[in-house]
Design an enzyme around this catalytic site. Structure first.
Site, PDB file in Angstrom:
ATOM      1  N   ARG A 543       0.821  -1.206   0.000  1.00 31.42           N
ATOM      2  CA  ARG A 543       0.000   0.000   0.000  1.00 31.42           C
ATOM      3  C   ARG A 543       0.863   1.266   0.000  1.00 31.42           C
ATOM      4  O   ARG A 543       0.499   2.274  -0.617  1.00 31.42           O
ATOM      5  CB  ARG A 543      -0.943  -0.020   1.202  1.00 31.42           C
ATOM      6  CG  ARG A 543      -2.015   1.050   1.178  1.00 31.42           C
ATOM      7  CD  ARG A 543      -2.975   0.893   2.339  1.00 31.42           C
ATOM      8  NE  ARG A 543      -3.864  -0.245   2.155  1.00 31.42           N
ATOM      9  CZ  ARG A 543      -5.032  -0.189   1.511  1.00 31.42           C
ATOM     10  NH1 ARG A 543      -5.435   0.956   0.971  1.00 31.42           N
ATOM     11  NH2 ARG A 543      -5.778  -1.253   1.396  1.00 31.42           N
ATOM     12  N   GLU A 576      -2.638  -7.727   3.951  1.00 26.74           N
ATOM     13  CA  GLU A 576      -4.081  -7.636   4.139  1.00 26.74           C
ATOM     14  C   GLU A 576      -4.726  -8.913   3.627  1.00 26.74           C
ATOM     15  O   GLU A 576      -4.235  -9.559   2.703  1.00 26.74           O
ATOM     16  CB  GLU A 576      -4.643  -6.410   3.417  1.00 26.74           C
ATOM     17  CG  GLU A 576      -4.038  -5.108   3.919  1.00 26.74           C
ATOM     18  CD  GLU A 576      -4.623  -3.887   3.218  1.00 26.74           C
ATOM     19  OE1 GLU A 576      -5.751  -3.989   2.692  1.00 26.74           O
ATOM     20  OE2 GLU A 576      -3.945  -2.840   3.195  1.00 26.74           O
ATOM     21  N   GLU A 587     -10.245  -0.485  -5.325  1.00 22.25           N
ATOM     22  CA  GLU A 587      -9.424   0.393  -4.476  1.00 22.25           C
ATOM     23  C   GLU A 587      -8.027   0.531  -5.043  1.00 22.25           C
ATOM     24  O   GLU A 587      -7.415   1.598  -4.956  1.00 22.25           O
ATOM     25  CB  GLU A 587      -9.364  -0.145  -3.050  1.00 22.25           C
ATOM     26  CG  GLU A 587      -8.581   0.794  -2.146  1.00 22.25           C
ATOM     27  CD  GLU A 587      -8.725   0.492  -0.673  1.00 22.25           C
ATOM     28  OE1 GLU A 587      -8.134   1.228   0.134  1.00 22.25           O
ATOM     29  OE2 GLU A 587      -9.428  -0.476  -0.336  1.00 22.25           O
ATOM     30  N   ASP A 644     -11.322   7.821 -11.092  1.00 21.43           N
ATOM     31  CA  ASP A 644     -11.571   9.244 -10.848  1.00 21.43           C
ATOM     32  C   ASP A 644     -10.485  10.053 -11.544  1.00 21.43           C
ATOM     33  O   ASP A 644      -9.632  10.676 -10.922  1.00 21.43           O
ATOM     34  CB  ASP A 644     -11.570   9.506  -9.338  1.00 21.43           C
ATOM     35  CG  ASP A 644     -11.976  10.938  -9.012  1.00 21.43           C
ATOM     36  OD1 ASP A 644     -12.588  11.581  -9.881  1.00 21.43           O
ATOM     37  OD2 ASP A 644     -11.673  11.403  -7.895  1.00 21.43           O
ATOM     38  N   HIS A 855     -18.983  -5.507   1.702  1.00 19.92           N
ATOM     39  CA  HIS A 855     -18.289  -6.305   0.683  1.00 19.92           C
ATOM     40  C   HIS A 855     -18.292  -5.460  -0.591  1.00 19.92           C
ATOM     41  O   HIS A 855     -19.261  -5.457  -1.346  1.00 19.92           O
ATOM     42  CB  HIS A 855     -19.018  -7.629   0.431  1.00 19.92           C
ATOM     43  CG  HIS A 855     -18.977  -8.568   1.599  1.00 19.92           C
ATOM     44  ND1 HIS A 855     -17.801  -9.012   2.149  1.00 19.92           N
ATOM     45  CD2 HIS A 855     -19.974  -9.155   2.312  1.00 19.92           C
ATOM     46  CE1 HIS A 855     -18.056  -9.835   3.155  1.00 19.92           C
ATOM     47  NE2 HIS A 855     -19.373  -9.931   3.285  1.00 19.92           N
ATOM     48  N   CYS A 857     -16.840  -5.906  -3.261  1.00 22.22           N
ATOM     49  CA  CYS A 857     -16.877  -6.699  -4.499  1.00 22.22           C
ATOM     50  C   CYS A 857     -18.313  -6.890  -4.977  1.00 22.22           C
ATOM     51  O   CYS A 857     -18.565  -6.981  -6.181  1.00 22.22           O
ATOM     52  CB  CYS A 857     -16.246  -8.063  -4.261  1.00 22.22           C
ATOM     53  SG  CYS A 857     -14.584  -7.990  -3.572  1.00 22.22           S
TER      54      CYS A 857
END
Length: 889
Positions: A543, A576, A587, A644, A855, A857
């Protein structure tokens, strides 16, 4: 011109002169008699060419009764008659079997007694012609004047049945309709002289009369076709259509329709005639190749489409579907010609045609129950109307603001022949589009693409049929699109009629099938060659180092095996426990975009006024870095993730192959656009007042000014009123194309690595690709509430559900975006708006201090049954504000 009328005009003066024994010494009298005799002969030639002598065994090559004679229309016959008169060609005697003939005329050597007989025959024929005219049986095609003549006579009698019969006869016959409402063609004196030769004995008065006689044959052809009937054939040489020419008077057709359609009985005649006409036209086009023999065959489609009542309920049931089916059989060159002709119409006229076909499609869709077993693709009327609408669509494009130049140079990268291709063929996975996306044949024929149209005459949205989109089984339609059989029609071949949501679904199927194909190939490699099984495009990233990890991994894949980019993306964040079923990828893309477009990195510049990013012309990053950015953008589309990103529209136009032009500056560089516009519109002396040259100044990454010549020795070339347009064009080209050529070429190469075999370019316009990449900026939470489903014990009327929506609707804009990010993995609405999101709210146990979870997904929100609205609001806000990362629930 009627032959009996001609003889009544000419014979009496000659006969009277002969009977009275007057001398013919007077030159003027001799000239008149000479003209009269010539007129007789020309008329005999004319009737011989059009009617024949009646002898079926006639051997005269200039007689219509001769078996080898090629038929011609009145205009051609009039000209040919003059030629035959000039060479004194053979004339046939009327055959005894040709009864009621009106062609027994005297030659120039006939005696007065024969003239008297001719006069008596004339009187009989005039009575016969009068009887024919009362019922208009001799009218086999129409002109505006003839329609008004019949209409006036019917009005006097208060009986419109003769006009109804004429309309029924003409409008139900393709031959008759093709010849109707032709533009009048007037022959000049020079043309007539070339046909007749020079005659020194003719004075000026005689020449004028000869000219009027010649033009009379041409102009009055519409009122003298008493013997043509259904066996009439057309001479293509008389009315040759150029690329943009039309041989009928469209304004006259419109005036006639306006005059007649107000009468209900007459309108019924048009309706019935169209029902009879259409199957014959379909047969002509399908089996007889009629258009190649006569390009004027398009006239009947132009005439029929001018009927402003075609979209009325009476036509929708039978007449219009039959006509659309016939029109859909037009060969490609005929469609292209019709497009060019209709492109000259006004916006209202094109919109009327659009509404006509749209009305039929909508009527058929709502009148039938379509399903996976009863596909709308099998409805002949809907398919035919869509094909016809496609013709109007391209006419609308050409009629709009079109720029066929300014095309980006595509990089031709040869497809390497490798074992992978062979394996694909073994699996039946041949790459049908390995040479690039498909191209519509009409675009090739016309030399115009949809992307070339800056602004159509009628909005693109007017061509979208929402009821059709609602019933279309996109999985089946996509199959037909890929198979490309003639038996099954795919609406994806007409993307203008589909909305962005439907096209996005088609793209989704294409991407998923391609992913599945790559997975099968990988499995086969692992079996045959013993390679490690890796059916996914796996990215394991930290990350805190997401850019370094992701771009390095993607660069290796792009260099070693670019085909792996077409595998399904599988992202894992180190440390994670989230399992990527789509949410982790969302993400990942969000974080990558945030990092890449950080102005501190320097790959893109940010304009505060437009809130848009542009390529940094002095970036220190390599071309490979920009290639990887293109790969990320392509992967987002390929994996159905929303980014975005904030590019000006010119970026998407350039991705589809168009260079940036002055008009694009308004969106990407508004201040510069305004300055150059003021320069273009300046009334004074540009050179004296502005003192600018063909050298411009730019700033680098550190704000240092750099000078750039738009032309060689540009600092020595002043901008004047005469060359300011060139200056504007060069300045624009430099800013949008040349200065970022290296960066954008690499960016586009990376984008095409993922999307080169996709129908993306075929289906979507630039503004739709932006919507595909960025999603919709409008957040309609009421639409989200209307489509949300509930599970685990919750229902729409549950207390906590009602309180939940009251809280969400009261959120600020920023809080709403946090909520979307928390629930779906992105803060943007998908294509079609939040109503297409399909969110699920599920019960996650009784009241507790646990935060809501999700969730991403599957767009599922897990919500405990909190005891109060206040606690629900506090827990929800904390969850969406501080949510980051993935863990086991």
């Amino acid at each position: 011109m009627n032959s009996a009328e001609a003889s009544s005009e000419c014979a009496p003066p000659e006969a009277n002169a002969s009977e009275q024994g007057e001398p013919l010494a007077n030159n003027h009298t001799a000239s008149r008699m000479k003209r009269a005799a010539a007129k007789h002969l020309i008329e005999r030639y004319y009737h011989q060419l059009t009617e024949g002598c009646g002898n079926e065994a006639c051997t005269n090559e200039f007689c219509a009764s001769c078996p080898s004679f090629l038929r011609m229309d009145n205009n051609a016959a009039a000209i040919k008659a003059l030629e035959l008169f000039k060479i004194n060609a053979k004339l046939c005697d009327p055959h005894p079997s040709k009864k009621g003939t009106s062609t027994a005329y005297v030659e120039n050597s006939t005696k007065s007694s024969h003239s008297i007989i001719c006069c008596s025959e004339t009187k009989v024929n005039k009575r016969e012609m009068q009887a024919q005219r009362e019922d208009f049986k001799d009218v086999n095609y129409l002109t505006e004047e003839k329609v008004y003549e019949i209409l006036d006579l019917c009005g006097e009698r208060e009986d419109y049945s003769p006009l109804i019969r004429v309309i029924g006869r003409v409008f139900s016959s393709a031959d008759a309709l093709v010849l109707s409402f032709r533009k009048a063609k007037q022959h000049t004196k020079e043309e007539l002289k070339s046909l007749q030769g020079k005659d020194e004995d003719k004075d000026e008065d005689e020449e004028e009369k000869a000219a009027s006689a010649g033009s009379m044959y041409d102009a009055e052809a519409s009122s003298s076709r008493s013997s043509f009937g259904g066996t009439q054939t057309r001479d293509n040489n008389v009315h040759k259509l150029g690329t943009d020419e039309i041989s009928i008077d469209v304004d006259a057709v419109r005036r006639v329709y306006n005059k007649l359609l107000s009468n209900e009985k007459i309108e019924t005649a048009f309706l019935n005639a169209l029902v009879y006409l259409s199957p014959n036209v379909e047969c002509d086009l399908t089996y007889h190749n009629v258009y190649s023999r006569d390009p004027n065959y398009l006239n009947l489609f132009i005439i029929v489409m001018e009927n402003s009542n075609l979209h009325s309920p009476e036509y929708l049931e039978m007449a219009l579907p039959l006509f659309c089916k016939a029109m859909s059989k037009l060969p490609l060159p005929a469609q292209a010609k019709l497009i060019r002709l209709w492109s000259k119409y006004t916006a209202d006229q094109i919109r009327r045609m659009v509404e006509t076909f749209q009305q039929l499609i909508t009527y058929r869709v709502i009148s039938n129950e379509f399903s996976s077993r009863n596909l709308v693709n099998d409805d002949d009327a809907v398919v035919a109307a869509t094909k016809c609408l496609k013709i109007v669509h391209y006419a609308n494009i050409i009629a709009g603001d079109v720029d066929t130049g300014h095309n980006e140079e595509e990089e031709d990268e040869p497809v390497a022949e490798s074992s992978e291709i062979t394996l694909q063929e073994l699996l039946g996975e041949e790459r049908r589009n390995k040479k690039g996306p498909r191209v519509d044949p009409l675009e090739t024929e016309l030399g115009v693409k949809t992307i070339d149209c800056r602004k159509p005459l009628v909005s693109f949205e007017d061509f979208i049929n929402e009821p059709l989109n609602d019933v279309l089984e996109m999985d089946k339609d996509y199959t037909f699109f890929k198979v490309e059989t003639e038996n099954k029609f795919s609406f994806m071949t007409c993307p203008f009629i589909l909305n962005a949501v439907t096209k996005n679904l088609g793209l989704y199927y294409d991407n998923r099938i391609r992913m599945y194909s790559e997975r099968r190939i990988t499995v086969l490699y692992s079996l045959v060659q013993g390679q490690q099984l890796n059916p996914y495009l796996r990215l394991k990233v930290r990350r805190d180092h997401i850019i370094d990890d992701a771009l390095v991994r993607l660069e290796m894949i792009a260099m070693e095996n670019p085909a792996d980019l077409k595998k399904q993306l599988y992202v894992e964040f180190e440390g994670e426990q989230g399992v990527d079923e789509g949410g982790v990828s969302k993400e990942f893309f969000q974080l990558v975009v945030e990092e890449i477009f950080n102005p501190d990195i320097g790959m893109f510049t940010y304009d505060e006024s437009t809130k848009l990013f542009w390529f940094n012309t002095s970036s220190f990053e390599t071309e490979g870095q920009f290639t990887l950015i293109g790969i990320v953008l392509g992967l987002a589309i390929y994996n159905n993730c929303i980014l975005d990103v904030h590019f000006p529209m010119v970026v998407y136009r350039k991705l589809l192959g168009k260079k940036g032009t002055f008009r694009d500056l308004e969106d990407s560089h508004p201040v510069l656009h305004q300055s150059l516009k003021e320069l273009s519109d300046y009334d004074g002396s540009v050179e004296d007042d502005m003192m600018i040259t063909f050298q411009i100044s730019q700033t680098d990454l550190f704000g240092t000014p750099m000078m750039c010549d738009l032309r060689e020795n540009g600092d020595q070339i002043p901008v004047t009123n005469e060359n300011r347009k060139e200056f504007v064009d060069l300045y624009t080209d430099h800013i949008l194309n040349k200065s970022v050529e290296k960066q954008f070429r690499a960016f586009r190469r990376g984008f095409h690595m993922v999307t080169n075999e996709s129908p993306l370019k075929y289906l979507f316009r630039p503004e739709e690709i932006e919507l595909l990449v960025c999603g919709s900026p409008n957040l309609d939470f009421q639409a989200l509430e209307d489509t949300t489903e509930y599970d685990g014990g919750y229902a729409k009327d549950s207390r906590i559900v009602r309180e939940f929506w009251e809280i969400v609707h009261a959120f600020t804009e920023e809080q709403k975006r946090f909520f979307l990010q928390f629930t779906t993995g992105t803060d943007r609405a998908p294509v079609g708006g939040l109503g297409k999101l399909k969110m699920i709210i599920a019960k996650n146990g009784p009241d507790s201090d646990r935060l809501p979870t999700s969730h991403t997904c599957f767009n599922v929100l897990l919500l405990p049954e909190y005891c109060s609205k206040e606690k629900l609001s506090e827990r929800l806000l904390k969850a969406i504000t501080y949510a980051k990362g993935f863990g086991m629930l």
